[in-house]
Design a protein around this motif. Sequence first.
Motif, short mmCIF file in Angstrom:
data_model
loop_
_atom_site.label_atom_id
_atom_site.label_comp_id
_atom_site.label_asym_id
_atom_site.label_seq_id
_atom_site.Cartn_x
_atom_site.Cartn_y
_atom_site.Cartn_z
N ASN A 3 52.78 12.89 72.46
CA ASN A 3 52.35 14.17 72.96
C ASN A 3 51.11 14.02 73.84
O ASN A 3 50.52 14.99 74.24
N PRO A 27 47.19 26.15 68.84
CA PRO A 27 48.29 27.13 68.78
C PRO A 27 49.26 27.09 69.97
O PRO A 27 50.38 27.58 69.85
N LYS A 28 48.88 26.51 71.08
CA LYS A 28 49.75 26.47 72.26
C LYS A 28 50.71 25.29 72.25
O LYS A 28 51.58 25.20 73.09
N PRO A 30 53.84 22.92 71.15
CA PRO A 30 55.18 23.21 70.61
C PRO A 30 55.28 22.77 69.15
O PRO A 30 54.61 21.83 68.71
N LEU A 31 56.13 23.46 68.41
CA LEU A 31 56.28 23.21 66.98
C LEU A 31 56.65 21.76 66.69
O LEU A 31 56.18 21.18 65.71
N TRP A 32 57.47 21.12 67.53
CA TRP A 32 57.91 19.75 67.26
C TRP A 32 56.75 18.76 67.27
O TRP A 32 56.85 17.68 66.70
N SER A 33 55.63 19.13 67.89
CA SER A 33 54.52 18.19 68.00
C SER A 33 53.50 18.34 66.88
O SER A 33 52.45 17.72 66.92
N ASN A 34 53.80 19.19 65.88
CA ASN A 34 52.84 19.42 64.79
C ASN A 34 52.56 18.16 64.00
O ASN A 34 53.42 17.31 63.81
N HIS A 35 51.32 18.05 63.56
CA HIS A 35 50.86 16.99 62.68
C HIS A 35 49.80 17.62 61.79
O HIS A 35 49.46 18.79 61.98
N ARG A 37 46.53 19.16 60.43
CA ARG A 37 45.42 19.75 61.19
C ARG A 37 44.18 18.88 61.04
O ARG A 37 43.81 18.49 59.94
#
Length: 68
Positions: A3, A27-28, A30-35, A37
């Motif tokens: 990412n 918050p901007k 994409p959901l697939w890039s979540n890790h 916090r």
Amino acid sequence: MSNTSTQPVEVTAADVQGEGVVFCPNPKMPLWSNHPRVFINLSKSGEGKCPYCGTVYKLKDGEHLHHH
């Protein structure tokens, strides 16, 4: 797939929590890039890098953090 962006994410003083902290993922993203916090401190140099995805956060030119 990484990412990592070539351009830093510019933030304003209003985007910063406390005395100079932003969180990633923001918050901007994409959901697939979540890790998990993480909190990135910008108070010393005006920028910081996420240890998970490599996103660089930078305080916009002309913005100043207000320390209490």
